[in-house]
Design a protein around this motif. Sequence first.
Motif, PDB file in Angstrom:
ATOM      1  N   ASN A 183      -6.439  48.357  19.106  1.00  0.00           N
ATOM      2  CA  ASN A 183      -5.261  48.607  19.938  1.00  0.00           C
ATOM      3  C   ASN A 183      -5.631  49.321  21.244  1.00  0.00           C
ATOM      4  OD1 ASN A 183      -3.459  47.422  18.160  1.00  0.00           O
ATOM      5  ND2 ASN A 183      -3.008  49.341  17.098  1.00  0.00           N
ATOM      6  N   VAL A 184      -6.480  50.343  21.144  1.00  0.00           N
ATOM      7  CA  VAL A 184      -6.878  51.094  22.338  1.00  0.00           C
ATOM      8  C   VAL A 184      -7.670  50.203  23.292  1.00  0.00           C
ATOM      9  CG1 VAL A 184      -8.228  53.033  23.206  1.00  0.00           C
ATOM     10  CG2 VAL A 184      -6.838  53.304  21.143  1.00  0.00           C
ATOM     11  N   ILE A 185      -8.610  49.434  22.748  1.00  0.00           N
ATOM     12  CA  ILE A 185      -9.424  48.540  23.586  1.00  0.00           C
ATOM     13  C   ILE A 185      -8.561  47.486  24.257  1.00  0.00           C
ATOM     14  CG2 ILE A 185     -11.236  46.780  23.526  1.00  0.00           C
ATOM     15  CD1 ILE A 185     -12.573  48.416  21.317  1.00  0.00           C
ATOM     16  N   THR A 186      -7.623  46.912  23.496  1.00  0.00           N
ATOM     17  CA  THR A 186      -6.732  45.889  24.058  1.00  0.00           C
ATOM     18  C   THR A 186      -5.883  46.457  25.189  1.00  0.00           C
ATOM     19  OG1 THR A 186      -6.624  44.692  21.956  1.00  0.00           O
ATOM     20  CG2 THR A 186      -4.844  44.299  23.532  1.00  0.00           C
ATOM     21  N   ASP A 187      -5.363  47.659  24.990  1.00  0.00           N
ATOM     22  CA  ASP A 187      -4.561  48.301  26.045  1.00  0.00           C
ATOM     23  C   ASP A 187      -5.380  48.487  27.319  1.00  0.00           C
ATOM     24  OD1 ASP A 187      -2.419  48.399  24.338  1.00  0.00           O
ATOM     25  OD2 ASP A 187      -2.690  50.511  23.780  1.00  0.00           O
ATOM     26  N   CYS A 188      -6.621  48.900  27.175  1.00  0.00           N
ATOM     27  CA  CYS A 188      -7.494  49.101  28.342  1.00  0.00           C
ATOM     28  C   CYS A 188      -7.785  47.773  29.039  1.00  0.00           C
ATOM     29  CB  CYS A 188      -8.803  49.757  27.918  1.00  0.00           C
ATOM     30  SG  CYS A 188      -8.640  51.477  27.381  1.00  0.00           S
ATOM     31  N   GLN A 189      -8.050  46.738  28.270  1.00  0.00           N
ATOM     32  CA  GLN A 189      -8.362  45.430  28.847  1.00  0.00           C
ATOM     33  C   GLN A 189      -7.167  44.852  29.597  1.00  0.00           C
ATOM     34  OE1 GLN A 189      -9.631  43.400  25.287  1.00  0.00           O
ATOM     35  NE2 GLN A 189     -11.805  43.734  25.730  1.00  0.00           N
ATOM     36  N   GLU A 231      -2.116  57.116  37.189  1.00  0.00           N
ATOM     37  CA  GLU A 231      -3.390  56.579  36.716  1.00  0.00           C
ATOM     38  C   GLU A 231      -4.245  57.686  36.109  1.00  0.00           C
ATOM     39  OE1 GLU A 231      -6.366  53.851  35.873  1.00  0.00           O
ATOM     40  OE2 GLU A 231      -4.278  53.526  36.467  1.00  0.00           O
ATOM     41  N   ILE A 232      -4.219  58.851  36.727  1.00  0.00           N
ATOM     42  CA  ILE A 232      -4.983  59.995  36.191  1.00  0.00           C
ATOM     43  C   ILE A 232      -4.476  60.363  34.797  1.00  0.00           C
ATOM     44  CG2 ILE A 232      -5.458  62.456  36.474  1.00  0.00           C
ATOM     45  CD1 ILE A 232      -5.428  61.979  39.518  1.00  0.00           C
ATOM     46  N   SER A 233      -3.149  60.362  34.633  1.00  0.00           N
ATOM     47  CA  SER A 233      -2.560  60.677  33.332  1.00  0.00           C
ATOM     48  C   SER A 233      -2.961  59.640  32.281  1.00  0.00           C
ATOM     49  CB  SER A 233      -1.032  60.720  33.449  1.00  0.00           C
ATOM     50  OG  SER A 233      -0.436  60.915  32.189  1.00  0.00           O
ATOM     51  N   TYR A 234      -2.939  58.358  32.684  1.00  0.00           N
ATOM     52  CA  TYR A 234      -3.311  57.286  31.760  1.00  0.00           C
ATOM     53  C   TYR A 234      -4.770  57.448  31.325  1.00  0.00           C
ATOM     54  CZ  TYR A 234      -4.642  52.684  30.053  1.00  0.00           C
ATOM     55  OH  TYR A 234      -5.132  51.668  29.291  1.00  0.00           O
ATOM     56  N   ARG A 235      -5.642  57.738  32.300  1.00  0.00           N
ATOM     57  CA  ARG A 235      -7.067  57.885  31.975  1.00  0.00           C
ATOM     58  C   ARG A 235      -7.296  59.079  31.038  1.00  0.00           C
ATOM     59  NH1 ARG A 235     -10.345  56.963  37.675  1.00  0.00           N
ATOM     60  NH2 ARG A 235      -9.388  54.969  38.250  1.00  0.00           N
ATOM     61  N   TYR A 236      -6.581  60.151  31.272  1.00  0.00           N
ATOM     62  CA  TYR A 236      -6.742  61.341  30.429  1.00  0.00           C
ATOM     63  C   TYR A 236      -6.315  61.033  28.992  1.00  0.00           C
ATOM     64  CZ  TYR A 236      -6.008  65.977  28.466  1.00  0.00           C
ATOM     65  OH  TYR A 236      -6.034  67.079  27.645  1.00  0.00           O
ATOM     66  N   ASN A 237      -5.136  60.400  28.838  1.00  0.00           N
ATOM     67  CA  ASN A 237      -4.626  60.075  27.492  1.00  0.00           C
ATOM     68  C   ASN A 237      -5.553  59.098  26.768  1.00  0.00           C
ATOM     69  OD1 ASN A 237      -2.374  61.718  27.801  1.00  0.00           O
ATOM     70  ND2 ASN A 237      -1.138  60.066  28.684  1.00  0.00           N
ATOM     71  N   THR A 238      -6.039  58.094  27.513  1.00  0.00           N
ATOM     72  CA  THR A 238      -6.948  57.122  26.905  1.00  0.00           C
ATOM     73  C   THR A 238      -8.264  57.781  26.509  1.00  0.00           C
ATOM     74  OG1 THR A 238      -5.994  55.326  28.231  1.00  0.00           O
ATOM     75  CG2 THR A 238      -8.139  54.917  27.232  1.00  0.00           C
ATOM     76  N   GLY A 239      -8.761  58.669  27.367  1.00  0.00           N
ATOM     77  CA  GLY A 239      -9.989  59.397  27.057  1.00  0.00           C
ATOM     78  C   GLY A 239      -9.847  60.223  25.793  1.00  0.00           C
ATOM     79  N   SER A 240      -8.686  60.851  25.635  1.00  0.00           N
ATOM     80  CA  SER A 240      -8.437  61.656  24.427  1.00  0.00           C
ATOM     81  C   SER A 240      -8.439  60.776  23.181  1.00  0.00           C
ATOM     82  CB  SER A 240      -7.089  62.383  24.555  1.00  0.00           C
ATOM     83  OG  SER A 240      -7.094  63.262  25.664  1.00  0.00           O
ATOM     84  N   LYS A 241      -7.816  59.588  23.307  1.00  0.00           N
ATOM     85  CA  LYS A 241      -7.786  58.658  22.169  1.00  0.00           C
ATOM     86  C   LYS A 241      -9.194  58.190  21.801  1.00  0.00           C
ATOM     87  CE  LYS A 241      -3.177  56.769  23.206  1.00  0.00           C
ATOM     88  NZ  LYS A 241      -2.434  55.550  23.640  1.00  0.00           N
ATOM     89  N   LEU A 242      -9.997  57.890  22.818  1.00  0.00           N
ATOM     90  CA  LEU A 242     -11.356  57.418  22.567  1.00  0.00           C
ATOM     91  C   LEU A 242     -12.216  58.512  21.939  1.00  0.00           C
ATOM     92  CD1 LEU A 242     -11.993  55.355  25.820  1.00  0.00           C
ATOM     93  CD2 LEU A 242     -11.660  54.456  23.511  1.00  0.00           C
ATOM     94  N   THR A 243     -12.021  59.733  22.387  1.00  0.00           N
ATOM     95  CA  THR A 243     -12.764  60.853  21.804  1.00  0.00           C
ATOM     96  C   THR A 243     -12.429  61.011  20.329  1.00  0.00           C
ATOM     97  OG1 THR A 243     -12.807  62.023  23.926  1.00  0.00           O
ATOM     98  CG2 THR A 243     -13.167  63.341  21.934  1.00  0.00           C
ATOM     99  N   GLU A 244     -11.147  60.928  20.019  1.00  0.00           N
ATOM    100  CA  GLU A 244     -10.710  61.049  18.630  1.00  0.00           C
ATOM    101  C   GLU A 244     -11.229  59.880  17.789  1.00  0.00           C
ATOM    102  OE1 GLU A 244      -9.085  62.913  15.454  1.00  0.00           O
ATOM    103  OE2 GLU A 244      -9.226  63.667  17.513  1.00  0.00           O
ATOM    104  N   LEU A 245     -11.226  58.671  18.378  1.00  0.00           N
ATOM    105  CA  LEU A 245     -11.742  57.506  17.660  1.00  0.00           C
ATOM    106  C   LEU A 245     -13.230  57.643  17.364  1.00  0.00           C
ATOM    107  CD1 LEU A 245      -9.969  54.472  19.388  1.00  0.00           C
ATOM    108  CD2 LEU A 245      -9.746  55.185  17.001  1.00  0.00           C
ATOM    109  N   ASN A 246     -13.986  58.151  18.328  1.00  0.00           N
ATOM    110  CA  ASN A 246     -15.425  58.347  18.124  1.00  0.00           C
ATOM    111  C   ASN A 246     -15.695  59.304  16.966  1.00  0.00           C
ATOM    112  OD1 ASN A 246     -16.552  56.613  20.036  1.00  0.00           O
ATOM    113  ND2 ASN A 246     -16.232  58.093  21.679  1.00  0.00           N
TER     114      ASN A 246
END
Length: 584
Positions: A24-30, A51-66
């Motif tokens: 889901n996260v990857i698809t949203d980014c693509q 855009e800054i807010s979107y990048r921050y939220n996505t970064g947080s999701k990716l960190t949690e996924l890792n």
Amino acid sequence: MKENNESVKSILSALNELIYETDNVITDCQIREDYLRMKGNPSFIFPSPREISYRYNTGSKLTELNKKIVKMHQMLRTFVGPITEQSRSDHSSNGPTRWSSDIIDESKILGLYKDKRKIKEWIPSHSKSLHRVGIVGMGGLGKTTIVQKIYNDVQVKMSFEKKVWVSISQTYDEIDIMKRILRQLRADDSGTDKGDLLNRIHEALSHKSYLVVMDDEDVVKRMGARKLRIRRPGLLDDEESWLLFCKFAFITTRGKCNAQLEKVGKEIVRKCHGIPLAIKTTGNHEIEAEQLVRWWVGEGLAYGDDTETATNVAYNYLSELVSRCLVKAIQRRNFDGKVYSCKMYDMVRDMKILVTEDEKFCSFKRGRPIATSNSRHLGVNKDTAFQPLARNSKLRVLFLTTTKSIGFNRKIALAEIKTLRVLDLSCVKLDNICLHNLWLWITSLKRLAYLNLRDVANLEEIPNSMRNLWGIQILVLRECKELKRLPTSITTLPRLAILDVRAKEAWDKLKEEFEGNNRVKSVKVLALKREFELLKMKASNSVKEYSSKLIDIVNQIRTLGENFLDQKVVEKIVVSLLDYSFNS
């Protein structure tokens, strides 16, 4: 391991959830990247606050996924050993091992060895007399299979100079049959005079040993086969039935049945009463292959690359399922076996229900799909209640099954679902539905990749809010007879690959309003390429006429600035000629 260890089952369930969450996260980014690239948005260099807010939220999701992936890796190592070593061994070969050919051949003659041996004894290798052998019995006993094995037997091939196989339908034409025989004998099949055709067959077979197979039981009754030369195949016993079932249902494990599925499988076999065809080919509702593969593409189960489209990849998956006897091909192209329509075997459906419920993929009640808070797929019928979908954040696919009504309003739980990737509302009735609310919901589905509105009555236009569907790849509007207008925003959809529209008025309107627009040209090219692929040669067409139609389509494509190789035209003509030859 999975059956005997609850801890492992729990881990595998968590792994499934992690895969879906990551996807889901990857698809949203693509989707967002494709949209920004299409707009030529400079936000990558000078990002806006949004855009800054979107990048921050996505970064947080990716960190949690890792973190979750690392934890999952450690848990899996506990049970299955080093993943890296397993992965290395899994990919040591060039591709998946196929067991279908040998196993299918063996299973087809399972329980029929005695029949084959006896009939071979009745076929003399050196005789000047005409011998007639008949095989009779109820449908599904394996009569055709026995004959196929004899027909292709090495000893039989060496015994006869000429061999002819004729499959006869219930409504057959004598001239057509004689022409087919002559073609197999490589003789002249021109003309329509029965006497002339029969004489040519006689000449081609005179002074030769030959084997002619007439695949039709009624022929046995008319050709005068002696009772002593008529064979009736018997039913399979319990052991043979189970072996046949396992070889077709569990082909990837070489016929070894999962212990969890053995009870269900044996119950299915019991109901087949020893009839081979019933064990292999009892089927359910027929579905168009094109619709099925588009669902797969929409859900992200099939991906394309530089050498092959996602649709072609999905068709390859379908062919794989057919070859493993998990899906039955109902209609297919004779030349290369491309599937046009198919259906699922009953036994496969029963196993699918068991496995999908265990995997929390979807839920069933008395064999019918029901909505739950964990549903990922949902087939809607007239009794479907949407309230259990409340707080569902997993639903990916929704389609209508035995109903043409969805009963949509903004207060039902379905209206809160935002995670759909596949939405198939083909043939839905819009009576008593507020279209404004329906479109508000549809266009809020950011991950939606496949939308099917085929044959929706009273659908006159598509709203401009379609521009919100950044992820849409396939839009089907075929047979919408009332459709008069396509939205201007359709030209801004960054991922749209297939626009299936058969309403000429809608295309004309789009062309009139946006002549010269690059996105309109791209969509038109897609439609023309589809027309090129679907164009078939008819009996009334000469090769010249058919070629002219193809070239006309290609010229239109080239006029729109798209390169189209002559080689593709030649390949299309050759394939069509061969396909037509096989069908005739």
